[in-house]
Design an enzyme around this catalytic site. Structure first.
Site, PDB file in Angstrom:
ATOM      1  N   CYS A  99       0.849  -1.192   0.000  1.00 54.69           N
ATOM      2  CA  CYS A  99       0.000   0.000   0.000  1.00 54.69           C
ATOM      3  C   CYS A  99       0.884   1.241   0.000  1.00 54.69           C
ATOM      4  CB  CYS A  99      -0.897  -0.012   1.234  1.00 54.69           C
ATOM      5  SG  CYS A  99      -1.996   1.401   1.370  1.00 54.69           S
ATOM      6  N   HIS A 141      -9.323  -3.859  -0.994  1.00 57.18           N
ATOM      7  CA  HIS A 141      -8.235  -3.126  -0.335  1.00 57.18           C
ATOM      8  C   HIS A 141      -8.562  -1.631  -0.322  1.00 57.18           C
ATOM      9  CE1 HIS A 141      -3.887  -2.230   0.550  1.00 57.18           C
ATOM     10  NE2 HIS A 141      -4.273  -1.076   0.028  1.00 57.18           N
ATOM     11  N   GLU A 142      -8.957  -1.101  -1.478  1.00 55.31           N
ATOM     12  CA  GLU A 142      -9.280   0.330  -1.563  1.00 55.31           C
ATOM     13  C   GLU A 142     -10.550   0.653  -0.779  1.00 55.31           C
ATOM     14  OE1 GLU A 142      -6.977   2.186  -2.509  1.00 55.31           O
ATOM     15  OE2 GLU A 142      -5.781   0.663  -3.531  1.00 55.31           O
ATOM     16  N   HIS A 145      -9.969   1.389   2.792  1.00 58.62           N
ATOM     17  CA  HIS A 145      -9.552   2.774   3.053  1.00 58.62           C
ATOM     18  C   HIS A 145     -10.764   3.659   3.320  1.00 58.62           C
ATOM     19  CE1 HIS A 145      -5.254   2.639   2.449  1.00 58.62           C
ATOM     20  NE2 HIS A 145      -5.389   2.019   1.288  1.00 58.62           N
TER      21      HIS A 145
END
Length: 175
Positions: A99, A141-142, A145
């Site tokens: 990341c 994954h995004e 965030h």
């Protein structure tokens, strides 16, 4: 288009939940274009708005060179606004992730192998997308965030603390 500065851990903004976008406007599109340029500059697969300091539910993704699935030529880049994961597989797949907001770190993360999302696209149109393999992993994954979660949050508290100490040293140029 501008290259935007990257927010790195342990910056507290990365732990906050991002806010929904009311409408994809010209201003939103310009911001997404800047995000895309930044993502390419960082050689990343995806980027969430919070990673450039904006707490909005916006993702950009481009994995065309690494996607094992044959897709239409204009499929990438993906602009994903206000994503909601509406379905996910029970089968989990573990893989190594990196990341740009957690520099020089790699973490093994178990995620659902496939997901289905609904979102607004670049033109403010409602879309649905079924994704598996690498694309599903990048989206998740995004998406993390946007929820204020980092890949290091999947580690034990002891390992996470070690990584955070390394990141603080890196930020202070001690390493």
């Amino acid at each position: 288009m501008s290259i935007l500065p990257i927010v790195t851990a342990p910056d507290e903004r990365l732990k906050q939940k991002s806010h929904r976008v009311l409408e994809v406007t010209d201003q939103t599109r310009k911001f997404m274009d800047d995000m895309l340029k930044t993502m390419y500059h960082e050689d990343a697969a995806g980027l969430a708005a919070v990673q450039v300091g904006i707490l909005k539910r916006i993702l950009v993704i481009d994995i065309k060179d690494h996607d094992p699935v044959e897709r239409p030529k204009d499929f990438y880049p993906l602009f994903i606004v206000n994503p909601d994961i509406i379905d996910k597989s029970e089968e989990l797949v573990t893989a190594n992730e990196g990341c740009i907001s957690v520099p020089r770190q790699r973490v093994e993360v178990a995620r659902p192998e496939s997901i289905k999302i609904k979102y607004l696209d670049y033109h403010n149109k409602q879309q649905e997308l079924e994704a598996n393999d690498w694309l599903a992993r990048v989206i998740q994954h995004e998406y993390d965030h946007l929820e204020g979660k980092l890949m290091i949050d999947y580690l034990s508290s002891l390992k996470r603390d070690v990584v955070l100490r390394k990141l603080k040293k890196l930020k202070n140029n001690i390493v």
